[in-house]
Motif scaffolding. Structure first.
Motif, PDB file in Angstrom:
ATOM      1  N   SER A  15       0.837  -1.207   0.000  1.00  0.00           N
ATOM      2  CA  SER A  15       0.000   0.000   0.000  1.00  0.00           C
ATOM      3  C   SER A  15       0.867   1.250   0.000  1.00  0.00           C
ATOM      4  N   THR A  20      -1.710   3.672  -2.064  1.00  0.00           N
ATOM      5  CA  THR A  20      -3.132   3.402  -1.867  1.00  0.00           C
ATOM      6  C   THR A  20      -3.331   2.793  -0.487  1.00  0.00           C
ATOM      7  N   SER A  21      -4.565   2.621  -0.095  1.00  0.00           N
ATOM      8  CA  SER A  21      -4.822   2.073   1.237  1.00  0.00           C
ATOM      9  C   SER A  21      -4.799   0.550   1.217  1.00  0.00           C
ATOM     10  N   ALA A  24      -8.127  -0.757   0.051  1.00  0.00           N
ATOM     11  CA  ALA A  24      -8.289  -0.726  -1.406  1.00  0.00           C
ATOM     12  C   ALA A  24      -7.590  -1.921  -2.046  1.00  0.00           C
ATOM     13  N   LEU A  25      -6.414  -2.267  -1.528  1.00  0.00           N
ATOM     14  CA  LEU A  25      -5.704  -3.440  -2.056  1.00  0.00           C
ATOM     15  C   LEU A  25      -6.485  -4.722  -1.767  1.00  0.00           C
ATOM     16  N   ARG A  28      -9.236  -5.009  -4.231  1.00  0.00           N
ATOM     17  CA  ARG A  28      -8.759  -5.394  -5.561  1.00  0.00           C
ATOM     18  C   ARG A  28      -8.335  -6.860  -5.600  1.00  0.00           C
ATOM     19  N   PRO A  57      -2.205   3.047  -9.143  1.00  0.00           N
ATOM     20  CA  PRO A  57      -3.555   3.012  -8.624  1.00  0.00           C
ATOM     21  C   PRO A  57      -4.543   3.508  -9.671  1.00  0.00           C
ATOM     22  N   GLN A  58      -5.741   2.923  -9.677  1.00  0.00           N
ATOM     23  CA  GLN A  58      -6.712   3.277 -10.699  1.00  0.00           C
ATOM     24  C   GLN A  58      -8.029   3.759 -10.102  1.00  0.00           C
ATOM     25  N   PRO A  59      -7.986   4.754  -9.250  1.00  0.00           N
ATOM     26  CA  PRO A  59      -9.257   5.234  -8.731  1.00  0.00           C
ATOM     27  C   PRO A  59     -10.008   5.984  -9.812  1.00  0.00           C
ATOM     28  N   THR A  61     -11.247   8.921 -10.460  1.00  0.00           N
ATOM     29  CA  THR A  61     -11.163  10.248  -9.862  1.00  0.00           C
ATOM     30  C   THR A  61     -12.303  11.155 -10.292  1.00  0.00           C
TER      31      THR A  61
END
Length: 125
Positions: A15, A20-21, A24-25, A28, A57-59, A61
């Motif tokens: 992370s 990223t958090s 979030a990982l 995923r 990372p692919q947020p 946005t």
């Protein structure tokens, strides 16, 4: 441990490396978007650096920005309402202070004895 495909890192280290958090990982990993395995210690590890999709990372946005703009607009609206209410409360407080001072003066007058008031009237003539 590094290999030709990338580096296996525990979720906490991954992370930090990916910006990223941990949650979030984990999300995923559950969705199958990241290659993962259990290490010898039983903790989940992810493969970092092999897949560009994992490394970056692919947020979404645009959705996040739209949500934040909505929240900001709502907060701004609440702040405007609060400022209006505050102005009204200040005016009411000023009126209440004036009314209280008037009542204090009337009470002081009422507390004065009848003889003292009579003498004051006579002195004025």
């Amino acid at each position: 441990m590094a290999d030709d495909q990338g580096t296996w890192l525990p979720l906490g280290d991954a992370s930090k490396a990916l910006g990223t958090s941990v949650d979030a990982l984990r999300y995923r990993v559950r969705k199958g978007e990241i290659t993962s395995r259990k290490g010898n210690d039983g903790r989940v590890q992810v493969l970092v650096g092999a897949d560009p999709a994992v490394s970056a990372p692919q947020p979404d946005t645009s959705v996040e920005i739209a949500m934040l703009r909505e929240e900001l607009a709502a907060a701004s609206s609440r702040a405007d309402r609060a400022e209006g209410e505050l102005a009204g409360l200040r005016e009411a407080l000023t009126r209440a202070d004036a009314s209280l001072e008037h009542a204090r003066q009337e009470l002081a007058e009422a507390r004065r004895g009848w003889l003292e008031r009579l003498l004051e009237v006579v002195r004025r003539r």
